[in-house]
Design a protein around this motif. Structure first.
Motif, short mmCIF file in Angstrom:
data_model
loop_
_atom_site.label_atom_id
_atom_site.label_comp_id
_atom_site.label_asym_id
_atom_site.label_seq_id
_atom_site.Cartn_x
_atom_site.Cartn_y
_atom_site.Cartn_z
N THR A 5 -7.04 -33.62 -8.51
CA THR A 5 -8.40 -33.08 -8.43
C THR A 5 -9.14 -33.27 -9.74
O THR A 5 -10.32 -33.58 -9.75
N ARG A 6 -8.44 -33.11 -10.87
CA ARG A 6 -9.07 -33.31 -12.18
C ARG A 6 -9.51 -34.76 -12.34
O ARG A 6 -10.59 -35.02 -12.86
N ARG A 40 -18.82 -26.74 -6.94
CA ARG A 40 -17.85 -25.75 -7.39
C ARG A 40 -16.47 -26.38 -7.59
O ARG A 40 -15.81 -26.14 -8.60
N VAL A 41 -16.04 -27.21 -6.65
CA VAL A 41 -14.74 -27.87 -6.76
C VAL A 41 -14.70 -28.75 -8.01
O VAL A 41 -13.74 -28.72 -8.78
N ALA A 42 -15.77 -29.53 -8.21
CA ALA A 42 -15.82 -30.41 -9.39
C ALA A 42 -15.86 -29.60 -10.68
O ALA A 42 -15.20 -29.95 -11.67
N ALA A 43 -16.61 -28.51 -10.68
CA ALA A 43 -16.70 -27.66 -11.88
C ALA A 43 -15.36 -27.01 -12.19
O ALA A 43 -14.92 -27.00 -13.34
N GLU A 44 -14.71 -26.47 -11.17
CA GLU A 44 -13.41 -25.83 -11.37
C GLU A 44 -12.35 -26.83 -11.79
O GLU A 44 -11.34 -26.45 -12.40
N SER A 45 -12.58 -28.10 -11.50
CA SER A 45 -11.63 -29.15 -11.88
C SER A 45 -11.90 -29.69 -13.28
O SER A 45 -11.20 -30.56 -13.75
N GLY A 46 -12.97 -29.19 -13.90
CA GLY A 46 -13.22 -29.57 -15.29
C GLY A 46 -14.33 -30.56 -15.54
O GLY A 46 -14.53 -30.97 -16.68
N SER A 47 -15.07 -30.96 -14.54
CA SER A 47 -16.18 -31.88 -14.75
C SER A 47 -17.29 -31.16 -15.53
O SER A 47 -17.86 -30.18 -15.06
N TYR A 74 -20.44 -20.50 -16.05
CA TYR A 74 -20.25 -21.95 -15.94
C TYR A 74 -21.04 -22.68 -17.02
O TYR A 74 -20.55 -23.63 -17.63
N LEU A 75 -22.27 -22.25 -17.28
CA LEU A 75 -23.07 -22.87 -18.34
C LEU A 75 -22.39 -22.69 -19.70
O LEU A 75 -22.38 -23.62 -20.52
N GLN A 76 -21.83 -21.52 -19.93
CA GLN A 76 -21.14 -21.26 -21.19
C GLN A 76 -19.95 -22.19 -21.35
O GLN A 76 -19.72 -22.73 -22.44
N ARG A 77 -19.20 -22.40 -20.28
CA ARG A 77 -18.06 -23.33 -20.35
C ARG A 77 -18.51 -24.75 -20.64
O ARG A 77 -17.88 -25.46 -21.41
N ALA A 78 -19.61 -25.16 -20.02
CA ALA A 78 -20.14 -26.51 -20.27
C ALA A 78 -20.65 -26.63 -21.70
O ALA A 78 -20.44 -27.66 -22.35
N ALA A 79 -21.29 -25.59 -22.20
CA ALA A 79 -21.79 -25.60 -23.58
C ALA A 79 -20.64 -25.69 -24.58
O ALA A 79 -20.74 -26.40 -25.58
N GLU A 80 -19.57 -24.98 -24.29
CA GLU A 80 -18.39 -25.04 -25.17
C GLU A 80 -17.80 -26.44 -25.22
O GLU A 80 -17.16 -26.81 -26.20
N LYS A 81 -18.03 -27.21 -24.17
CA LYS A 81 -17.54 -28.60 -24.13
C LYS A 81 -18.58 -29.57 -24.67
O LYS A 81 -18.39 -30.78 -24.63
N GLY A 82 -19.73 -29.04 -25.15
CA GLY A 82 -20.71 -29.87 -25.82
C GLY A 82 -21.81 -30.44 -24.95
O GLY A 82 -22.56 -31.30 -25.40
N ASP A 83 -21.95 -29.98 -23.71
CA ASP A 83 -23.01 -30.50 -22.85
C ASP A 83 -24.37 -30.09 -23.40
O ASP A 83 -24.65 -28.91 -23.61
N ILE A 84 -25.23 -31.07 -23.62
CA ILE A 84 -26.51 -30.85 -24.27
C ILE A 84 -27.44 -29.93 -23.47
O ILE A 84 -28.09 -29.05 -24.02
N LYS A 85 -27.49 -30.12 -22.16
CA LYS A 85 -28.36 -29.28 -21.33
C LYS A 85 -27.84 -27.85 -21.28
O LYS A 85 -28.62 -26.89 -21.34
#
Length: 159
Positions: A5-6, A40-47, A74-85
């Motif tokens: 899935t990842r 949700r599936v893609a987000a939970e898998s780390g995308s 979810y936004l916080q997790r993406a921000a921690e991974k460096g997502d600009i938006k």
């Protein structure tokens, strides 16, 4: 199964995005639910892209407070991974706060805006310039810093 899935999460995100943006069945509740489940599936898998987009959809367009809080997570997790938006959106969330889960944190907001602006996010650049022109988020007005952000804003703006 998790590893599979990842690996497939970018493909799942692409399919979810295609379903979400498709002009077919634009008002269909079924289409919306399918797209959200795939996100949700893609987000939970780390995308990271799925974390950012799904988080944005939940937080800013969620039906109830709990889904809006979940979107912020979810936004916080993406921000921690460096997502600009996601960094820009977390700057907004930390600046204004949300419910009791996300409290107002000016320093955290400034750090998120700065990280997004350094990557060239146009709204983050605009906000950083305003912070140093007018003062705010715990910072005093600073002409030199405002000029620095103005120059970066001009560099990143389309000609």
């Amino acid at each position: 199964m998790r590893t599979l899935t990842r690996w497939l999460s970018p493909v799942i995100f692409w399919i979810a995005n295609a379903v979400f943006r498709s002009p077919l069945f634009k008002t269909s509740r079924w289409r919306h639910q399918l797209a959200m489940k795939l996100f949700r599936v893609a987000a939970e898998s780390g995308s990271v892209r799925a974390l950012s987009m799904y988080g944005h959809l939940l937080h800013f367009r969620g039906e109830d407070v709990s889904s809006r809080i979940q979107g912020g997570i979810y936004l916080q997790r993406a921000a921690e991974k460096g997502d600009i938006k996601a960094l820009y959106q977390m700057g907004r969330i930390h600046e204004s706060g949300f419910e009791h889960y996300f409290t107002v944190k000016p320093a955290q907001s400034l750090a998120c805006y700065r990280a997004a602006a350094e990557q060239g996010h146009p709204l983050a650049l605009k906000r950083m310039r305003a912070v140093y022109e007018e003062g705010g988020l715990g910072e005093a007005p600073d002409r030199a810093e405002a000029e620095h952000w103005r120059q970066l804003q001009e560099q990143h703006s389309p000609a």
